[in-house]
Scaffold this motif. Structure first.
Motif, PDB file in Angstrom:
ATOM      1  N   ALA A  39      45.593  40.402  33.799  1.00  0.00           N
ATOM      2  CA  ALA A  39      46.909  40.996  34.092  1.00  0.00           C
ATOM      3  C   ALA A  39      46.881  41.732  35.422  1.00  0.00           C
ATOM      4  CB  ALA A  39      47.326  41.936  32.966  1.00  0.00           C
ATOM      5  N   PHE A  40      45.810  42.464  35.692  1.00  0.00           N
ATOM      6  CA  PHE A  40      45.669  43.189  36.962  1.00  0.00           C
ATOM      7  C   PHE A  40      45.692  42.212  38.139  1.00  0.00           C
ATOM      8  CE2 PHE A  40      42.895  44.680  40.385  1.00  0.00           C
ATOM      9  CZ  PHE A  40      43.524  45.875  40.729  1.00  0.00           C
TER      10      PHE A  40
ATOM     11  N   LEU B 244      46.862  39.137  38.223  1.00  0.00           N
ATOM     12  CA  LEU B 244      48.178  38.506  38.342  1.00  0.00           C
ATOM     13  C   LEU B 244      49.175  39.454  38.997  1.00  0.00           C
ATOM     14  CD1 LEU B 244      48.441  36.681  34.891  1.00  0.00           C
ATOM     15  CD2 LEU B 244      47.970  35.652  37.135  1.00  0.00           C
ATOM     16  N   ALA B 245      49.151  40.724  38.604  1.00  0.00           N
ATOM     17  CA  ALA B 245      50.075  41.709  39.181  1.00  0.00           C
ATOM     18  C   ALA B 245      49.841  41.892  40.680  1.00  0.00           C
ATOM     19  CB  ALA B 245      49.939  43.047  38.459  1.00  0.00           C
ATOM     20  N   LYS B 246      48.593  41.714  41.106  1.00  0.00           N
ATOM     21  CA  LYS B 246      48.255  41.858  42.525  1.00  0.00           C
ATOM     22  C   LYS B 246      48.423  40.549  43.301  1.00  0.00           C
ATOM     23  CE  LYS B 246      46.818  46.147  42.568  1.00  0.00           C
ATOM     24  NZ  LYS B 246      47.455  47.168  43.359  1.00  0.00           N
TER      25      LYS B 246
END
Length: 190
Positions: free
Chosen positions: A162-163, A165-167
């Motif tokens: 998730a980290f 993907l968010a970045k």
């Protein structure tokens, strides 16, 4: 090489804050090994050495990576992934560590892998949950780790994915494979 000499060799490779992290991973790995039936001495050794090369300059890491003929695909992803495979090779050569399971736990502590061994799981999870870690969701992962190594690792991989993907960063496929393999293990246990 005795443990004290290994501790000093490892400590000398990193700044004080990372050494504190390493000591936290060692403590967490021993605790997890005791909880889940692993070998605490092997967990301690792998945890002690897991970040051995993390603070080497990236150019030096890439050079050693190429010299060791390691998987060139990894070079297409975040350089933070390099230190595990490099550390496994370096500690084998510099310090005579020959235990393949310990070396694999070092090698795969950032990415995971399909068919993770108990030691792989312990060191990888210890790296996520050591007491100095403070990221969104870490308390939840620690709570899950009280009851399930596999569920806690899935939560850790989910957090990492998730980290990334968010970045807008690429996700190393072996991490997705490791996560999915753990889901399969959990589903078979039902």
């Amino acid at each position: 090489m005795n443990r004290e000499a290994l501790r000093e060799a490892t400590r000398s490779q990193m700044p004080a804050k990372r050494w504190d992290h390493t000591l936290g991973v060692v403590g967490s790995a021993v605790e997890l090994a005791n909880r889940y039936g692993g070998d605490p001495e092997r967990a301690e050794l792998a945890a002690l050495l897991h970040d051995y090369c993390k603070y080497w300059p990236i150019d030096e890491q890439r050079r050693v990576y190429a010299e060791e003929s390691l998987d060139p695909d990894l070079l297409e992803y975040d350089p933070q992934l390099l230190h595990g495979p490099i550390a496994a090779e370096v500690v084998r050569k510099r310090h005579g560590i020959e235990d393949e399971e310990v070396l694999d736990a070092i090698r795969y502590h950032t990415s995971g892998r399909e068919r993770m061994t108990l030691l792989d799981k312990i060191v990888c999870l210890a790296d996520y949950i050591e007491p100095g870690r403070d990221f969104p969701g870490v308390h939840n992962i620690r709570e899950i780790a009280e009851h399930s190594l596999e569920r806690a690792l899935v939560a850790g991989f989910d957090s990492t994915i998730a980290f990334l993907l968010a970045k807008g960063k690429k996700v190393y496929p072996l991490t997705v494979i490791a996560r999915n393999a753990l889901i399969d293990v959990l589903n078979r246990a039902r």
